[in-house]
Design an enzyme around this catalytic site. Structure first.
Site, PDB file in Angstrom:
ATOM      1  N   HIS A 168      20.792  41.481  19.769  1.00  0.00           N
ATOM      2  CA  HIS A 168      20.346  42.470  20.752  1.00  0.00           C
ATOM      3  C   HIS A 168      21.498  42.858  21.647  1.00  0.00           C
ATOM      4  O   HIS A 168      22.370  42.046  21.961  1.00  0.00           O
ATOM      5  CB  HIS A 168      19.175  41.935  21.583  1.00  0.00           C
TER       6      HIS A 168
ATOM      7  N   HIS B  69      22.391  44.086  25.337  1.00  0.00           N
ATOM      8  CA  HIS B  69      21.927  44.232  26.720  1.00  0.00           C
ATOM      9  C   HIS B  69      22.557  45.495  27.303  1.00  0.00           C
ATOM     10  O   HIS B  69      23.782  45.686  27.203  1.00  0.00           O
ATOM     11  CB  HIS B  69      22.400  43.057  27.581  1.00  0.00           C
TER      12      HIS B  69
ATOM     13  N   ASN C   5      25.561  38.813  23.393  1.00  0.00           N
ATOM     14  CA  ASN C   5      25.903  37.395  23.454  1.00  0.00           C
ATOM     15  C   ASN C   5      25.798  36.793  22.053  1.00  0.00           C
ATOM     16  O   ASN C   5      24.865  37.104  21.316  1.00  0.00           O
ATOM     17  CB  ASN C   5      24.944  36.659  24.395  1.00  0.00           C
TER      18      ASN C   5
ATOM     19  N   ASP D  83      14.050  44.129  29.847  1.00  0.00           N
ATOM     20  CA  ASP D  83      14.177  42.673  29.830  1.00  0.00           C
ATOM     21  C   ASP D  83      13.149  42.069  30.791  1.00  0.00           C
ATOM     22  O   ASP D  83      12.931  42.583  31.887  1.00  0.00           O
ATOM     23  CB  ASP D  83      15.605  42.267  30.241  1.00  0.00           C
ATOM     24  N   ILE D  84      12.534  40.971  30.383  1.00  0.00           N
ATOM     25  CA  ILE D  84      11.481  40.335  31.182  1.00  0.00           C
ATOM     26  C   ILE D  84      12.057  39.666  32.433  1.00  0.00           C
ATOM     27  O   ILE D  84      11.335  39.423  33.401  1.00  0.00           O
ATOM     28  CB  ILE D  84      10.713  39.314  30.303  1.00  0.00           C
TER      29      ILE D  84
ATOM     30  N   VAL E 266      17.944  34.200  22.331  1.00  0.00           N
ATOM     31  CA  VAL E 266      17.048  34.758  21.308  1.00  0.00           C
ATOM     32  C   VAL E 266      17.911  35.132  20.106  1.00  0.00           C
ATOM     33  O   VAL E 266      18.841  35.939  20.221  1.00  0.00           O
ATOM     34  CB  VAL E 266      16.284  35.988  21.834  1.00  0.00           C
TER      35      VAL E 266
END
Ligand code: AMP
Ligand code: ZN
Length: 114
Positions: free
Chosen positions: A100, A102, A87, A30-31, A96
């Site tokens: 995805h 996490h 989420n 993750d950025i 986003v």
């Protein structure tokens, strides 16, 4: 989808710091990490949210969890533990809209989450 950030990462139009990949999923750092380990695991097919899941997606969603297990092992988290989160939509803070998972670890997690 051309206007999807994660599809663009899958297409290598945007760089990803990849930690694991196979035929079905891609996992990358993750950025904006929220823990010492914060990896996002995404399917190679575009699914916007959990609300959009269909029965035909069951296998690829299982692959996300198997990839989470592998990345956790690779990062040395298996025994100590880690958290997985998906989420969905605004109340959960989804930003986003390409589904995805996490994977968070490397520190004690609070419960309930914020
Ligand atoms: P969510 O809020 O569940 O939709 O999570 C989206 C996640 O994507 C956030 O944790 C962001 O930090 C992360 N993110 C956004 N852009 C990038 C990027 N270019 N590379 C890696 N992670 C990103
Ligand atoms: Zn996408």
């Amino acid at each position: 989808m051309t206007d999807c950030l994660f599809c663009r990462m899958l297409n290598k139009e945007i760089p990803a710091d990849v930690v694991y990949e196979d035929d079905d999923v891609l996992a990358f750092n993750d950025i904006n990490p929220q823990a010492p380990v914060h990896v996002l695991i995404i399917p190679r097919i575009h699914i916007a949210t959990l609300n959009d899941l269909q029965a035909k997606h069951a296998e690829v969603m299982g692959k996300l969890l198997l990839a989470a297990k592998e990345v956790a092992k690779q990062k040395g988290l298996s025994e100590g533990g880690y958290r997985t989160v998906i989420n969905c939509n605004a109340d959960a803070g989804q930003m986003v809209f390409h589904i995805h998972l996490h994977l968070l670890g490397g520190r004690q997690m609070d419960w309930p989450p914020g």
